[in-house]
Design a protein around this motif. Structure first.
Motif, PDB file in Angstrom:
ATOM      1  N   ASP A   1      -9.245   2.192  13.480  1.00  0.00           N
ATOM      2  CA  ASP A   1     -10.719   1.493  13.954  1.00  0.00           C
ATOM      3  C   ASP A   1     -10.965   1.601  12.359  1.00  0.00           C
ATOM      4  OD1 ASP A   1     -11.363   1.185  16.729  1.00  0.00           O
ATOM      5  OD2 ASP A   1     -12.058   3.394  16.815  1.00  0.00           O
ATOM      6  N   ALA A   2      -9.282   1.513  11.554  1.00  0.00           N
ATOM      7  CA  ALA A   2      -9.972   1.648  10.188  1.00  0.00           C
ATOM      8  C   ALA A   2     -10.116   0.353   9.386  1.00  0.00           C
ATOM      9  CB  ALA A   2      -8.528   2.018   9.128  1.00  0.00           C
ATOM     10  N   THR A   3     -11.362   0.424   7.838  1.00  0.00           N
ATOM     11  CA  THR A   3     -11.582  -0.128   7.563  1.00  0.00           C
ATOM     12  C   THR A   3     -10.585  -0.947   6.459  1.00  0.00           C
ATOM     13  OG1 THR A   3     -12.660   0.377   6.052  1.00  0.00           O
ATOM     14  CG2 THR A   3     -14.077   0.376   8.104  1.00  0.00           C
ATOM     15  N   ASP A   4     -10.470  -2.746   6.021  1.00  0.00           N
ATOM     16  CA  ASP A   4      -9.873  -2.591   4.963  1.00  0.00           C
ATOM     17  C   ASP A   4      -9.476  -2.339   4.235  1.00  0.00           C
ATOM     18  OD1 ASP A   4      -9.237  -5.089   6.354  1.00  0.00           O
ATOM     19  OD2 ASP A   4      -9.477  -6.295   5.823  1.00  0.00           O
ATOM     20  N   ALA A   5     -11.345  -1.792   3.422  1.00  0.00           N
ATOM     21  CA  ALA A   5     -11.313  -0.948   2.648  1.00  0.00           C
ATOM     22  C   ALA A   5     -10.569   0.901   2.297  1.00  0.00           C
ATOM     23  CB  ALA A   5     -13.378  -0.536   2.688  1.00  0.00           C
ATOM     24  N   GLN A   6     -11.038   1.125   3.563  1.00  0.00           N
ATOM     25  CA  GLN A   6      -9.785   2.499   3.589  1.00  0.00           C
ATOM     26  C   GLN A   6      -9.137   2.257   3.722  1.00  0.00           C
ATOM     27  OE1 GLN A   6     -11.843   3.061   8.010  1.00  0.00           O
ATOM     28  NE2 GLN A   6     -13.004   4.802   7.266  1.00  0.00           N
ATOM     29  N   ILE A   7      -8.200   1.002   4.508  1.00  0.00           N
ATOM     30  CA  ILE A   7      -6.667   0.880   4.193  1.00  0.00           C
ATOM     31  C   ILE A   7      -6.034   0.611   2.557  1.00  0.00           C
ATOM     32  CG2 ILE A   7      -4.715  -0.694   4.642  1.00  0.00           C
ATOM     33  CD1 ILE A   7      -6.221  -1.224   7.527  1.00  0.00           C
ATOM     34  N   TYR A   8      -7.329   0.088   2.262  1.00  0.00           N
ATOM     35  CA  TYR A   8      -6.614  -0.239   0.819  1.00  0.00           C
ATOM     36  C   TYR A   8      -6.882   0.914  -0.139  1.00  0.00           C
ATOM     37  CZ  TYR A   8      -6.183  -2.416  -3.589  1.00  0.00           C
ATOM     38  OH  TYR A   8      -5.984  -2.747  -4.897  1.00  0.00           O
TER      39      TYR A   8
ATOM     40  N   PRO B   1       7.973  -3.251  12.675  1.00  0.00           N
ATOM     41  CA  PRO B   1       8.434  -4.161  11.953  1.00  0.00           C
ATOM     42  C   PRO B   1       6.963  -5.285  12.488  1.00  0.00           C
ATOM     43  CG  PRO B   1       9.209  -3.748  13.460  1.00  0.00           C
ATOM     44  CD  PRO B   1       9.226  -2.695  14.252  1.00  0.00           C
ATOM     45  N   VAL B   2       5.922  -4.141  11.523  1.00  0.00           N
ATOM     46  CA  VAL B   2       4.248  -5.364  12.156  1.00  0.00           C
ATOM     47  C   VAL B   2       3.632  -5.655  10.117  1.00  0.00           C
ATOM     48  CG1 VAL B   2       3.861  -4.793  14.001  1.00  0.00           C
ATOM     49  CG2 VAL B   2       3.267  -2.985  12.364  1.00  0.00           C
ATOM     50  N   THR B   3       2.884  -5.638   9.808  1.00  0.00           N
ATOM     51  CA  THR B   3       2.181  -6.387   8.961  1.00  0.00           C
ATOM     52  C   THR B   3       2.361  -4.588   7.969  1.00  0.00           C
ATOM     53  OG1 THR B   3       0.313  -5.924   9.437  1.00  0.00           O
ATOM     54  CG2 THR B   3       0.960  -8.399   9.544  1.00  0.00           C
ATOM     55  N   VAL B   4       2.326  -4.593   6.978  1.00  0.00           N
ATOM     56  CA  VAL B   4       2.018  -3.711   5.843  1.00  0.00           C
ATOM     57  C   VAL B   4       0.041  -2.802   6.413  1.00  0.00           C
ATOM     58  CG1 VAL B   4       1.213  -2.649   3.290  1.00  0.00           C
ATOM     59  CG2 VAL B   4       2.831  -4.082   3.884  1.00  0.00           C
ATOM     60  N   ARG B   5      -0.893  -3.961   6.630  1.00  0.00           N
ATOM     61  CA  ARG B   5      -1.584  -3.044   6.837  1.00  0.00           C
ATOM     62  C   ARG B   5      -2.191  -2.886   8.165  1.00  0.00           C
ATOM     63  NH1 ARG B   5      -5.987  -6.511   5.228  1.00  0.00           N
ATOM     64  NH2 ARG B   5      -5.165  -7.746   4.544  1.00  0.00           N
TER      65      ARG B   5
ATOM     66  N   PHE C   1       3.238  -1.873  -5.787  1.00  0.00           N
ATOM     67  CA  PHE C   1       4.503  -2.983  -4.927  1.00  0.00           C
ATOM     68  C   PHE C   1       3.898  -3.779  -3.912  1.00  0.00           C
ATOM     69  CE2 PHE C   1       4.546   0.685  -1.804  1.00  0.00           C
ATOM     70  CZ  PHE C   1       5.193   0.510  -0.873  1.00  0.00           C
ATOM     71  N   ILE C   2       3.091  -3.035  -2.858  1.00  0.00           N
ATOM     72  CA  ILE C   2       2.522  -4.157  -2.044  1.00  0.00           C
ATOM     73  C   ILE C   2       1.959  -5.271  -2.353  1.00  0.00           C
ATOM     74  CG2 ILE C   2       0.263  -3.908  -0.357  1.00  0.00           C
ATOM     75  CD1 ILE C   2       0.402  -1.074   0.176  1.00  0.00           C
ATOM     76  N   GLU C   3       0.735  -5.286  -3.248  1.00  0.00           N
ATOM     77  CA  GLU C   3       0.554  -6.643  -4.037  1.00  0.00           C
ATOM     78  C   GLU C   3       1.558  -7.633  -4.096  1.00  0.00           C
ATOM     79  OE1 GLU C   3      -2.598  -5.210  -6.385  1.00  0.00           O
ATOM     80  OE2 GLU C   3      -4.108  -5.045  -5.013  1.00  0.00           O
ATOM     81  N   LYS C   4       2.243  -7.233  -4.344  1.00  0.00           N
ATOM     82  CA  LYS C   4       3.923  -8.118  -4.877  1.00  0.00           C
ATOM     83  C   LYS C   4       4.589  -8.272  -3.856  1.00  0.00           C
ATOM     84  CE  LYS C   4       4.537  -5.701  -9.948  1.00  0.00           C
ATOM     85  NZ  LYS C   4       5.875  -5.342 -10.381  1.00  0.00           N
ATOM     86  N   LEU C   5       4.259  -8.200  -2.109  1.00  0.00           N
ATOM     87  CA  LEU C   5       5.334  -8.548  -1.827  1.00  0.00           C
ATOM     88  C   LEU C   5       4.469 -10.482  -1.049  1.00  0.00           C
ATOM     89  CD1 LEU C   5       5.195  -5.756   0.963  1.00  0.00           C
ATOM     90  CD2 LEU C   5       6.939  -6.369  -0.633  1.00  0.00           C
ATOM     91  N   PRO C   6       5.275 -10.560  -0.311  1.00  0.00           N
ATOM     92  CA  PRO C   6       5.005 -12.525  -0.728  1.00  0.00           C
ATOM     93  C   PRO C   6       3.844 -12.268   0.079  1.00  0.00           C
ATOM     94  CG  PRO C   6       7.339 -11.585   0.504  1.00  0.00           C
ATOM     95  CD  PRO C   6       6.673 -10.181   0.170  1.00  0.00           C
ATOM     96  N   ASN C   7       3.154 -11.233   1.268  1.00  0.00           N
ATOM     97  CA  ASN C   7       1.755 -11.606   1.752  1.00  0.00           C
ATOM     98  C   ASN C   7       0.770 -10.294   1.523  1.00  0.00           C
ATOM     99  OD1 ASN C   7       2.409 -14.354   2.739  1.00  0.00           O
ATOM    100  ND2 ASN C   7       3.558 -13.345   4.149  1.00  0.00           N
ATOM    101  N   GLY C   8       1.090  -9.652   1.169  1.00  0.00           N
ATOM    102  CA  GLY C   8       0.878  -8.353   0.298  1.00  0.00           C
ATOM    103  C   GLY C   8       0.389  -8.127   1.175  1.00  0.00           C
ATOM    104  N   PHE C   9      -1.119  -7.388   1.863  1.00  0.00           N
ATOM    105  CA  PHE C   9      -0.860  -6.322   2.884  1.00  0.00           C
ATOM    106  C   PHE C   9      -0.936  -6.362   4.563  1.00  0.00           C
ATOM    107  CE2 PHE C   9      -3.272  -3.905  -0.439  1.00  0.00           C
ATOM    108  CZ  PHE C   9      -3.190  -2.558   0.161  1.00  0.00           C
TER     109      PHE C   9
END
Length: 352
Positions: free
Chosen positions: A152-159, A139-143, A170-178
């Motif tokens: 230590d993963a960067t935003d670029a690696q996660i994306y 129950p935390v953020t998608v990110r 589908f992630i980008e369609k969520l209310p707050n995305g990642f």
């Protein structure tokens, strides 16, 4: 008066939930305690992008019933191996021996030519990414869910991991995305979406060994095709083991291993197995009998042997004539009878 009573009822429910969680925690602690750490651990500082895996005379089971017996299998570093077979033949058990979720009764499991019992368990598991049949989402953020295990993963690696797992749409369609906070267990997502996030998490870890247990179970055929192609490219240097019942997921595997009973029945490339009268070739023919089919699994027991017969379910095909349907039905019935007859002969031959 009603308010305090309602609060008391809520408190009772919370206490029952906490008790159930405590019992499960005790069970997990007992399981962890059952995996002893080596008294003289060997160095396990591998930096290679992929690691080899070997099973040497491995036997393991549950409640005195062996699931795997004297099993031998060598997987080269960087090899893509698919494991198929009937339900109950130990596919998930086999891969569970690699990160030491349990130890074999006898035999040796090695990773990178090192006995897994001789290295610290956490050091071993850091080099393995696992996608199970039932993904665990927090129950935390998608990110945070994707980067769990790779802090230590960067935003670029996660994306990028989400892209490879076909999850960005589908992630980008969520209310707050990642940054959307998920419900407990990812209840707000579909089964396929939860599976894609679990796959993204495994890819984000960038471990030398990637284990996928039914990774395409929640994907439609088009998404499955795209996922297999992307996975082959994204994890091209990793050692990959994939368990699946969908034969269409196996087209890019370097080798297919077929489990039957408690042992390996056959193994080889897809082309090698199709060219022979193998179990895999028969599964392939059965799934090809009817175009566009979905498949369900039938488990048939005879004298303790579990036989897997693939029962196609006819999709809507208005372009098929009644004669074509009858011909397909007849061919399917013959193939199914042959599988059953072979299984019965095996059972009678070994005295079961």
């Amino acid at each position: 008066l009603f308010g305090p009573v309602e609060q008391l009822a809520s408190l009772t429910q919370a206490a029952a939930t906490a008790k159930a969680g405590a019992v499960r925690l005790q069970q997990l602690e007992a399981e962890i305690a059952g995996i002893p750490e080596p008294s003289h651990p060997q160095p396990f500082a591998f930096s290679q992008p992929a690691l080899s895996i070997s099973f040497d005379g491995v036997t393991f089971g549950y409640d005195d019933r062996p699931v795997l017996e004297d099993l031998n299998l060598d997987i080269e570093a960087g090899e893509k191996v698919a494991i198929i077979g009937p339900s109950g033949t130990g596919k998930s058990t086999l891969v569970g021996l690699i990160p030491r979720f349990f130890d074999p009764w006898s035999g040796v499991v090695k990773v990178g030519d090192v006995d897994v019992k001789s290295v610290p368990t956490m050091e071993l598991r850091r080099r393995i990414a696992l996608v199970s049949q039932e993904p665990l989402l927090l129950p935390v953020t998608v990110r945070e869910n994707i980067s769990y295990g790779a802090v230590d993963a960067t935003d670029a690696q996660i994306y990028r991991a989400a892209e490879y797992a076909l999850a960005t749409e589908f992630i980008e369609k969520l209310p707050n995305g990642f940054n959307t906070v998920l419900a407990e267990g990812g209840r707000s997502l579909s089964g396929g979406q939860r599976q894609r996030l679990a796959i993204a998490r495994a890819l984000c870890r960038d471990a030398p060994i990637l284990i996928l247990d039914e990774p395409t179970a929640g994907l439609d055929p088009e998404a499955e095709f795209d996922f297999v192609e992307l996975l082959t490219w994204a994890a091209s240097e990793r050692t990959i083991i994939m368990i699946t019942h969908r034969l269409s997921s196996l087209r890019n595997a370097d080798r297919i291993v077929v489990l039957d009973g408690t042992r390996i029945a056959e193994q080889g490339t897809r082309e090698q197995l199709i060219a022979t009268d193998s179990l895999y070739a028969r599964y392939q023919r059965l799934q090809a009998q009817r175009p566009g089919q979905a498949t369900t699994e039938i488990d048939l027991r005879r004298n303790g042997h579990l036989v897997d017969l693939r029962e196609p379910v006819m999709a809507h095909h208005t372009d098929l004539s009644s004669e074509a349907v009858i011909a397909a039905e007849t061919a399917y019935a013959i193939e199914r009878y042959q599988l059953l007859a072979d299984a019965c002969r095996r059972a009678e031959g070994d005295g079961s």
